[in-house]
Design an enzyme around this catalytic site. Structure first.
Site, PDB file in Angstrom:
ATOM      1  N   ILE A 196      -0.097   2.448  -5.328  1.00  0.00           N
ATOM      2  CA  ILE A 196       1.287   2.924  -5.362  1.00  0.00           C
ATOM      3  C   ILE A 196       1.494   4.045  -4.349  1.00  0.00           C
ATOM      4  CG2 ILE A 196       1.705   2.255  -7.762  1.00  0.00           C
ATOM      5  CD1 ILE A 196       1.259   5.208  -8.532  1.00  0.00           C
ATOM      6  N   ARG A 198       0.526   4.231  -0.181  1.00  0.00           N
ATOM      7  CA  ARG A 198       1.009   3.625   1.059  1.00  0.00           C
ATOM      8  C   ARG A 198       0.115   2.438   1.380  1.00  0.00           C
ATOM      9  NH1 ARG A 198       4.926   6.155   0.213  1.00  0.00           N
ATOM     10  NH2 ARG A 198       6.122   7.518   1.607  1.00  0.00           N
ATOM     11  N   ASP A 222       2.351  -2.006  -4.958  1.00  0.00           N
ATOM     12  CA  ASP A 222       3.756  -1.657  -4.763  1.00  0.00           C
ATOM     13  C   ASP A 222       4.029  -1.360  -3.297  1.00  0.00           C
ATOM     14  OD1 ASP A 222       6.392  -1.208  -5.711  1.00  0.00           O
ATOM     15  OD2 ASP A 222       6.069   0.961  -5.574  1.00  0.00           O
ATOM     16  N   GLU A 227       6.064  -3.625   5.465  1.00  0.00           N
ATOM     17  CA  GLU A 227       6.912  -3.911   4.304  1.00  0.00           C
ATOM     18  C   GLU A 227       8.258  -4.437   4.806  1.00  0.00           C
ATOM     19  OE1 GLU A 227       7.205  -0.309   2.007  1.00  0.00           O
ATOM     20  OE2 GLU A 227       5.129  -0.392   1.361  1.00  0.00           O
ATOM     21  N   HIS A 246       7.960  -1.883  -3.051  1.00  0.00           N
ATOM     22  CA  HIS A 246       8.016  -0.418  -3.023  1.00  0.00           C
ATOM     23  C   HIS A 246       9.026   0.098  -4.051  1.00  0.00           C
ATOM     24  CE1 HIS A 246       6.771   2.988  -0.096  1.00  0.00           C
ATOM     25  NE2 HIS A 246       7.006   3.488  -1.292  1.00  0.00           N
TER      26      HIS A 246
END
Length: 282
Positions: A196, A198, A222, A227, A246
């Site tokens: 959670i 990077r 996440d 991304e 995210h």
């Protein structure tokens, strides 16, 4: 209007702060970020223009900790897989194929025991988990005792013992690809990696290989890099992976609190007062 701009509120890394933009805003005093991570900013460049920077740590810690625990539980009980079974045209399955792993009594290793990591430990304690943590600096004894956490001076020790490994570190040159092939091989083959922080904290190629060959049981992410991932990325084809876009701070209340915290920092800078959440270049 460049001369009129005195503050920038960054939302989801926009606008992009580069030298050209900074040169066009001669009266800029502060940049307030909507979140904790500042890896998208060149802190030294911004500081060289005499501009102060602030993040929003108070607003995001509880919500991000919730996201971490949600991913842990979803992966442990294979919620995405069983949801897909439940809504499929023919609900046929073998119970042995959907067995999850028990959370109560399992060992959670938290890498990064800042405000978010500590709130994860509080939640994990309520789930009757054994808690290990690795951090640059050790927490106070009373803080450890409050959550029943044991300190691992070496990350290797944590990786070898944990059933769930949760990454809660900032992205820095020191944490870039912190978890790679060697670290994954130290983990139990029944362990789950949860990220959670990077995406670049994990070597994604090594993670794909580890998940494909059974080096570790599963991953719940996440964050990724980039991304979102390209639609043909191998991580998207694995059943033992949960990926969310995210979500860390994305709740209605957290969004409101982040904006409040950013405004508080901006007003402080404009009035020549200390910034409550100032971030200095390292």
């Amino acid at each position: 209007v460049g001369k009129n701009v005195q503050a920038i509120y960054l939302w989801w890394h926009k606008p992009v702060i580069d030298r050209e933009l900074l040169q066009s805003l001669p009266n800029l005093k502060v940049i307030a970020n909507s979140g904790v991570g500042m890896d998208h900013l060149d802190l030294k460049l911004v500081a060289s223009f005499g501009v102060k920077m602030a993040n929003a740590p108070r607003a995001v810690s509880s919500t991000t900790a919730d996201t971490g625990m949600a991913l842990l539980l979803a992966s442990a009980r294979r919620l995405v897989e069983v949801h897909n079974i439940s809504v499929s045209p023919s609900v046929e399955y073998c119970e042995a194929d959907i067995l999850g792993v028990k959370v109560a009594g399992a060992t959670l290793g938290i890498i990064g025991m800042g405000s978010i990591g500590y709130k994860i430990a509080l939640r994990a304690k309520a789930f009757e988990m054994n808690i290990l943590y690795h951090n640059r600096t050790r927490r106070k004894v009373q803080e450890e005792q409050a959550v029943g956490a044991l300190y691992c001076k070496k990350i290797e020790s944590l990786l070898q013992q944990a059933d769930f490994v949760m990454l809660v570190v900032s992205l820095t040159p020191q944490t870039h690809k912190l978890i790679g092939k060697r670290e994954l091989e130290l983990m139990k083959p029944t362990a789950t990696l949860i990220n959670i922080s990077r995406g670049a904290v994990v070597d994604q190629e090594a993670l794909v290989a580890a998940l494909q060959t059974g080096v570790i049981r599963a991953a719940a992410l996440d964050v990724t890099y980039p991304e979102p991932l390209p639609r043909d990325h191998p991580l998207l084809k694995l059943k033992n992976v949960i990926i969310t876009p995210h979500l860390g701070i994305k709740t209605d209340k957290a969004t409101y609190m982040i904006t409040e915290e950013a405004v508080e920092n901006i007003l402080a800078a404009l009035n020549g007062l200390p910034l409550p959440s100032e971030v200095l270049p390292s």
